[in-house]
Design a protein around this motif. Sequence first.
Motif, PDB file in Angstrom:
ATOM      1  N   SER A 180       0.826  -1.205   0.000  1.00  0.00           N
ATOM      2  CA  SER A 180       0.000   0.000   0.000  1.00  0.00           C
ATOM      3  C   SER A 180       0.861   1.256   0.000  1.00  0.00           C
ATOM      4  O   SER A 180       0.530   2.248  -0.654  1.00  0.00           O
ATOM      5  CB  SER A 180      -0.929   0.001   1.219  1.00  0.00           C
ATOM      6  N   ALA A 224      -3.603   3.231  -2.736  1.00  0.00           N
ATOM      7  CA  ALA A 224      -3.041   2.337  -1.720  1.00  0.00           C
ATOM      8  C   ALA A 224      -3.836   1.037  -1.632  1.00  0.00           C
ATOM      9  O   ALA A 224      -3.266  -0.050  -1.461  1.00  0.00           O
ATOM     10  CB  ALA A 224      -3.022   3.040  -0.357  1.00  0.00           C
ATOM     11  N   GLY A 273      -2.225  -2.502  -2.477  1.00  0.00           N
ATOM     12  CA  GLY A 273      -2.294  -3.454  -1.379  1.00  0.00           C
ATOM     13  C   GLY A 273      -2.995  -4.742  -1.779  1.00  0.00           C
ATOM     14  O   GLY A 273      -2.564  -5.849  -1.414  1.00  0.00           O
ATOM     15  N   ALA A 284      -5.088  -0.164   3.800  1.00  0.00           N
ATOM     16  CA  ALA A 284      -4.804   0.923   2.856  1.00  0.00           C
ATOM     17  C   ALA A 284      -5.218   2.269   3.427  1.00  0.00           C
ATOM     18  O   ALA A 284      -4.504   3.270   3.271  1.00  0.00           O
ATOM     19  CB  ALA A 284      -5.521   0.658   1.542  1.00  0.00           C
TER      20      ALA A 284
END
Length: 345
Positions: free
Chosen positions: A107, A132, A136, A257
């Motif tokens: 992330s 993110a 992730g 995230a």
Amino acid sequence: MKRKLLVYGGVGVLLLAVSVVVSLSIGSAGISLRDVWSILLYRFTGLEFGGGTWSEGEMAIVTEIRLSRVLLAILVGACLALAGAGFQGVLRNPLADPYTLGVASGSSVGAAFLILLGLQTAFGIWTIPAVAFTTGTLTLAAVFWLARTKGAMAVETLILSGVVLQAFFGAFVSFMVSLSQDTVNQILFWIMGSLAMRSWEYVYLLVPFLAVCLPVLILYGQPLNLFVLGERHAAHLGVRVERTKLVVLLTSTLLTAAAVSVSGVVGFVGLVVPHLLRLLVGPDYRVLIPLSAIGGGIFVLWADTLARTALSPREIQLGVVTALIGAPFFAYLLYRRKMLQGGAS
């Protein structure tokens, strides 16, 4: 179950409230405890206590800096601890968490890449959380792909795959740091994790994630309990195994995230908190999940309080504090697991 949740939940909320009181009252500005709580009383009720002897600067420090940071620490801790509980429940592995699985590092790669290109606000405050989450999720998929052999996935291989990807993405972020000049400090922020200079808008950013994801994980508490028996037995008992795995893993990744997009990489929270709570209240995820949110908030709040006061006026990075606590704990869990396996053989 309900009685245990009520008792332990009440104790947890009380400890959280005490932690908030203590953390708000500690700082390098030299504001007295009486003034701190007089300012908060005036800010939220309009009532003056003690004659209103504080200055405008002191009021800004308490309400705009300390209070927002305290609440943000609680939210970040709750997100990471919930993610850890979700990963551990689905994978049936107490060593799994966003950090050891590489999800947190994955992330952070997305966030660092946006910062390097100067695109962190391309779509407003939601830009970094969206990217993110994407990186992730891709990292989690890569971990599963590396760990799977002939349709099976050993626990040790899964953790090793996560550690490998964590190291790879850590090197990739370091490479981006070497390429950057104007943004090097911002990228280093993601590597070491910190809540410094985070305002109220980041508190408002995390609240929707926690408000949505916490009920989802609570809803899947009983299916996660049945996962302990194995996926085949859980399926025979009526659990939709693949759907449960998908929802819990994606929810846990989303929580990770969201936290990483605000604080950077803060490791081991999702490992330490659920495991300690499991030792305290047992393995029932219907109890463990809501308590993880409270326990994670307490853990990160105290870690952040230590980070900003231990070497005051200098500040330690939050990720450094949690790693100093979590890494020895992770080593202890590995040692304990080895001893149990040795005793069984």
